[in-house]
Write an enzyme that holds these catalytic residues in place. Structure first.
Site: not given
Ligand code: RB5
Length: 159
Positions: A136, A11, A68, A70, A101
């Protein structure tokens, strides 16, 4: 199946990292299917994560990398798909373990939590680390059985 083909998607929070990963992969002789986005506009991670996870789920590509902000959102999305073993990795240890694993087939990274240099090292490591098999396999078979049981539960509720 083309072992050298890697699907990529992100994203806006993972876009810069996706671009850097694409450069790395092409440099190292991989082929890349870039599922977008193709600019920095704000987009919804479920749309792009689902596009990539569907390809892996259906066996159209063996490997995917998602980013993304996080990595958490992409992780939640990817692991809804059967046959997907998505691994949110933060360092070389989790990247290595996710291959050895868990036989992870989608690597998931947080563009806002990892330094680019570290993220690229994680990608390199993840792609060359083999699955260890052995005990595994038994655990992965249990995950597969869970998927199948959930599917038949859903089907039986429908009928
Ligand atoms: C976008 O602002 C953020 O929420 C997305 O990139 C991500 O971290 C969601 O888990």
């Amino acid at each position: 199946m083309n072992e050298k083909m890697i699907a990529l998607a992100s994203d806006h929070g993972g876009y810069a990292l996706k671009e850097a990963i694409r450069g790395l992969l092409l440099n190292e002789g991989y082929q890349v299917e870039d599922l977008g986005p193709h600019g920095t506009e704000s987009v919804d991670y479920p749309d792009y994560g689902a596009r990539l996870a569907a390809l892996v789920s259906q066996g159209e590509v063996l490997w995917g990398i998602l980013a993304c902000g996080t990595g958490i959102g992409m992780s939640i999305v990817a692991n809804k798909f059967p046959n997907v073993r998505g691994a949110l990795c933060h360092d070389l240890y989790t990247a290595t373990m996710s291959r050895q694993h868990n036989d992870a087939n989608i690597l998931i990274l947080g563009g806002r939590v990892l330094e680019e240099k570290v993220a690229l090292e994680i990608v390199r490591t993840w792609l060359i680390t083999p699955f260890e098999g052995d005990r595994h396999n038994r655990r992965l078979a249990k995950i597969k059985a869970l998927e199948e049981n959930l599917f038949s539960l859903r089907e039986s509720r429908r009928s």
